[in-house]
Design a protein around this motif. Structure first.
Motif, mmCIF file in Angstrom:
data_model
loop_
_atom_site.group_PDB
_atom_site.id
_atom_site.type_symbol
_atom_site.label_atom_id
_atom_site.label_comp_id
_atom_site.label_asym_id
_atom_site.label_seq_id
_atom_site.Cartn_x
_atom_site.Cartn_y
_atom_site.Cartn_z
ATOM 1 N N PHE A 1 16.721 11.810 21.616
ATOM 2 C CA PHE A 1 17.773 12.301 20.326
ATOM 3 C C PHE A 1 18.678 11.132 20.294
ATOM 4 N N PHE A 2 18.894 10.306 21.428
ATOM 5 C CA PHE A 2 18.911 8.790 20.761
ATOM 6 C C PHE A 2 19.012 8.069 19.712
ATOM 7 N N TRP A 3 18.081 7.816 19.957
ATOM 8 C CA TRP A 3 16.872 7.191 19.007
ATOM 9 C C TRP A 3 16.908 7.954 17.544
ATOM 10 N N LEU A 4 17.099 8.693 17.481
ATOM 11 C CA LEU A 4 17.339 9.937 16.430
ATOM 12 C C LEU A 4 18.737 9.378 16.071
ATOM 13 N N GLY A 5 19.833 9.749 16.179
ATOM 14 C CA GLY A 5 21.092 9.100 15.917
ATOM 15 C C GLY A 5 20.895 7.947 15.470
ATOM 16 N N LEU A 6 19.798 7.187 15.380
ATOM 17 C CA LEU A 6 20.479 5.937 14.708
ATOM 18 C C LEU A 6 19.127 6.575 13.564
ATOM 19 N N ALA A 7 18.533 6.788 14.173
ATOM 20 C CA ALA A 7 16.704 7.188 12.654
ATOM 21 C C ALA A 7 17.713 7.612 11.283
ATOM 22 N N VAL B 1 10.709 5.714 19.109
ATOM 23 C CA VAL B 1 11.552 4.730 19.364
ATOM 24 C C VAL B 1 10.765 3.897 17.509
ATOM 25 N N ALA B 2 10.603 4.708 17.077
ATOM 26 C CA ALA B 2 9.952 4.225 15.868
ATOM 27 C C ALA B 2 10.470 3.608 15.168
ATOM 28 N N TYR B 3 11.867 3.411 14.826
ATOM 29 C CA TYR B 3 12.951 3.084 13.843
ATOM 30 C C TYR B 3 13.659 1.540 14.694
ATOM 31 N N PRO B 4 13.603 1.484 15.724
ATOM 32 C CA PRO B 4 13.706 -0.090 16.132
ATOM 33 C C PRO B 4 13.054 -0.326 16.505
ATOM 34 N N THR B 5 11.359 -0.168 16.151
ATOM 35 C CA THR B 5 10.185 -0.587 16.773
ATOM 36 C C THR B 5 9.857 -1.286 15.758
ATOM 37 N N GLY B 6 9.781 -0.766 14.042
ATOM 38 C CA GLY B 6 9.815 -1.034 13.132
ATOM 39 C C GLY B 6 10.370 -2.236 12.357
ATOM 40 N N LEU B 7 12.026 -1.885 12.770
ATOM 41 C CA LEU B 7 12.710 -2.924 12.052
ATOM 42 C C LEU B 7 12.066 -4.518 13.205
ATOM 43 N N LEU B 8 12.098 -3.600 13.911
ATOM 44 C CA LEU B 8 11.895 -5.590 14.771
ATOM 45 C C LEU B 8 11.254 -6.404 14.531
ATOM 46 N N VAL B 9 9.957 -5.025 14.976
ATOM 47 C CA VAL B 9 8.479 -6.367 14.365
ATOM 48 C C VAL B 9 8.540 -6.735 12.929
ATOM 49 N N ALA B 10 8.955 -6.359 11.985
ATOM 50 C CA ALA B 10 9.485 -6.334 10.685
ATOM 51 C C ALA B 10 10.323 -7.884 10.699
ATOM 52 N N PHE B 11 11.383 -7.538 11.333
ATOM 53 C CA PHE B 11 12.417 -8.643 11.163
ATOM 54 C C PHE B 11 11.354 -10.189 11.724
ATOM 55 N N SER B 12 10.457 -10.022 13.026
ATOM 56 C CA SER B 12 9.882 -10.947 13.949
ATOM 57 C C SER B 12 9.086 -11.698 12.769
ATOM 58 N N VAL B 13 8.310 -10.425 12.552
ATOM 59 C CA VAL B 13 6.708 -11.420 11.528
ATOM 60 C C VAL B 13 6.843 -12.254 10.365
ATOM 61 N N GLN C 1 11.888 7.576 7.619
ATOM 62 C CA GLN C 1 12.876 6.972 7.907
ATOM 63 C C GLN C 1 12.380 5.296 7.841
ATOM 64 N N ILE C 2 11.040 5.395 8.832
ATOM 65 C CA ILE C 2 9.730 4.062 9.491
ATOM 66 C C ILE C 2 9.111 3.057 8.310
ATOM 67 N N ALA D 1 4.215 -3.586 10.366
ATOM 68 C CA ALA D 1 5.697 -3.522 10.356
ATOM 69 C C ALA D 1 5.366 -1.531 10.553
ATOM 70 N N VAL D 2 4.946 -1.210 9.743
ATOM 71 C CA VAL D 2 4.738 0.545 9.320
ATOM 72 C C VAL D 2 2.623 1.011 11.117
ATOM 73 N N ALA D 3 2.374 -0.487 10.582
ATOM 74 C CA ALA D 3 1.172 0.059 10.795
ATOM 75 C C ALA D 3 1.622 0.962 12.832
ATOM 76 N N PRO D 4 2.364 0.360 13.999
ATOM 77 C CA PRO D 4 2.267 0.863 14.980
ATOM 78 C C PRO D 4 2.745 2.254 15.181
ATOM 79 N N ASN D 5 3.851 2.554 14.053
ATOM 80 C CA ASN D 5 3.882 3.964 13.351
ATOM 81 C C ASN D 5 3.580 4.458 13.002
ATOM 82 N N PHE D 6 2.889 4.491 12.444
ATOM 83 C CA PHE D 6 1.904 5.312 11.605
ATOM 84 C C PHE D 6 1.453 6.538 11.454
#
Length: 558
Positions: A248-254, A484-496, A405-406, A458-463
């Motif tokens: 629910f913490f990360w759902l608050g972000l997503a 943690v799909a939302y922060p994971t997707g964002l950080l992977v996209a940013f870095s790659v 949202q991913i 970025a989408v692949a790890p969460n698909f």
């Protein structure tokens, strides 16, 4: 017949003017609606943005969204804390992703062109347009339900209207009548220009919180006081509770992912670029916190009153008019509260769905569609998709919308990286409105292939986790990783995306150290450019150089 078609075409083609008032050509990437907001329309001040978020978050769905944690076994205060923590992060991301909109006053679809290319930007634009249209339909269903409660309180006989909609509809025949009335009301307010909506923003804050606080006081009184329910213990413990808190913490972000992607659309009306910051960083999470507290206390009171947790305030209001409770006093209270919810739902739909959809639809076909036309196209399509049938299987459909949202997180990661690390705050605005082969953002025939590759990566790890939300069987580890799909997707996209740009630098990549953002920006077609608008001399020179390059392209008929 040919003359009629030509006349129709002439009426449909968007008219655009330069700063001297003369008509200028409009093509498939450019019209006045999606150009930087003119100085005269930059009317939203710091106070406006502070109040805006108290207004934008003031809706029925936010009232009960934080209380879903309670239905899973968390205490009221744990559910509120989780939601608040995620929304603090969301406010920071909104400030980051919306900075280009606040500085250059460009909408999301135009901003996407710097990283995806002028034609490649159609994909994220189309992506978000579909989401906005569907969500507008969902909000319209909710608005119809609010309006039904209002009419039910005044006209008891409305519940006797025979239901012809069938079991596959989320609305009864009586509620469908309310849907049409609500839809007309929503369309009526779409004629108000966005820069002039300030007074409506302020009014919504008063109306919504007036109705919600009245409901809070009423329900707490019926429950026999707050002491009866404020300290109910958690029903989960140990590892299960830890994972619920994480979820629910990360759902608050997503759950705020749409706001993160919409940030540029909302910030482009700012008087000054920094006027949006306090609203994003403070007002947004605080307003969500206040709504979450109100919603959780109201939901908790329902258990003391009825013996069961009712997380939907509309169902709560209806139950307060059942049987012996159907008194004139209760009916009047429910009527006023539900009317406040109707009003707030109308403007939540406009701010959250109509404005971004209008920007997106206008950017998809700028030769024929303005933002205002986009508003009404969104309204018609949100009716045409029959959202009352989509919501008949509410569980999987709402899960799909939330999980989507991913895909938006990957786009946000690319945009933030491009603006802050690749461009260092400097965008060549005229180049965003051309697909010329020598254009700064041309990439490969108008498509940035690396941005699309980053998107997929970025989408692949969460698909797999996304599919598990749709009913596909998946291991527990995959399901929990999806928290943690939302922060994971964002950080992977940013870095790659950043690594790829280091390997092969795109045109316009700023390699010199330092922040390259101007003090402010005025569009080349804006009359304020000749009226001494407050930007420093250096940026006037740079803007003039941009104009010269753009004019040269036009003269070459590119």
């Amino acid at each position: 017949m040919a003359i009629t078609v030509l006349q129709l075409h002439e009426r449909l083609v968007v008219k655009a003017v330069d700063r001297d008032g003369f008509q200028r050509p409009v093509d498939m990437l450019d019209n006045d609606s999606i150009r930087p907001t003119p100085a005269k329309d930059r009317t939203w001040t710091q106070f406006t943005y502070m109040m805006f978020w108290f207004s934008a978050t003031a809706n029925v769905s936010n009232l009960y969204s934080a209380s879903t944690g309670m239905t899973m076994g968390l205490t009221m205060w744990e559910a509120i804390a989780c939601s608040f923590g995620g929304q603090i992060l969301a406010g920071c991301l909104m400030a980051l992703n919306g900075r280009a909109g606040a500085m250059y006053r460009i909408p999301f679809p135009v901003l996407c062109r710097s990283s995806f290319g002028p034609w490649g930007a159609f994909w994220p634009t189309f992506n978000r347009a579909i989401m906005s249209i569907v969500w507008n339909g969902v909000n319209s269903v909710q608005g119809a339900q609010c309006l039904y409660v209002f009419l039910h309180a005044i006209f008891p006989s409305i519940e006797n209207i025979p239901d012809k909609m069938g079991s596959k509809s989320a609305l009864t025949s009586a509620q469908m009548m309310c849907f049409f009335v609500y839809w007309v009301i929503n369309c009526a307010f779409l004629v108000v220009p966005v820069p002039k909506m300030k007074s409506l923003v302020y009014a919504k804050v008063v109306v919504y919180y007036g109705g919600t606080i009245a409901m809070l006081a009423w329900t707490v009184s019926l429950a026999g006081g707050a002491s009866q329910f404020l300290h109910m213990p958690s029903t989960v413990h140990g590892t299960e509770k830890s994972y619920l808190i994480l979820k629910f913490f990360w759902l608050g972000l997503a759950s705020c992912g749409t706001f993160v992607s919409n940030a540029a659309d909302l910030q482009r009306y700012a008087r000054k670029p920094n006027d949006v910051l306090i609203g994003q960083l403070i007002s947004f999470p605080v307003s969500n916190l206040l709504v979450a507290i109100l919603g959780n206390v109201i939901a908790s009171a329902s258990k003391a009153i009825f013996g069961e947790l009712i997380w939907n305030p509309l169902n709560f209001l209806d139950k307060l008019m059942e049987g012996e409770r159907y008194t004139s006093g209760n009916r009047a209270a429910c009527a006023f509260i539900s009317l406040a919810f109707v009003y707030s739902t109308v403007f939540s739909a406009i701010f959250e769905n109509s404005i971004p959809a209008g920007n997106d639809i206008a950017a998809l076909m700028p030769r024929y569609i303005t933002i205002k036309r986009g508003f009404f196209i969104c309204a018609v399509l949100s009716y045409a998709i029959c959202p009352w049938y989509l919501l008949s299987s509410a569980s999987i459909f709402i899960t799909f919308l939330a999980s989507y949202q991913i895909f938006l997180s990957a786009i946000a990661g690319i945009l933030i990286c491009d603006y802050y690390l690749i461009r260092r705050g400097r965008l060549n605005i005229p180049a965003l409105y051309t697909a010329h082969p020598e254009g700064l953002y041309r990439y490969f025939y108008g498509f940035n292939l690396w941005a699309f590759a980053t998107y997929v990566i970025a989408v692949a790890p969460n698909f797999y986790g996304f599919l598990s939300q749709m009913g596909v069987r998946a291991p527990v580890g995959i399901q929990r990783f999806y928290y943690v799909a939302y922060p994971t997707g964002l950080l992977v996209a940013f870095s790659v995306y950043y690594i790829g740009c280091l390997v092969s630098s795109p045109k316009g990549m700023e390699k010199a150290r330092g922040w390259k953002e101007p003090k402010d920006y005025v569009d080349e077609y804006d009359p304020a450019r000749d009226e001494g608008f407050a930007i420093d001399g250096l940026e006037v020179d740079n803007a003039g150089a941009e104009k010269g390059a753009f004019t040269a392209m036009k003269e070459m008929k590119l």
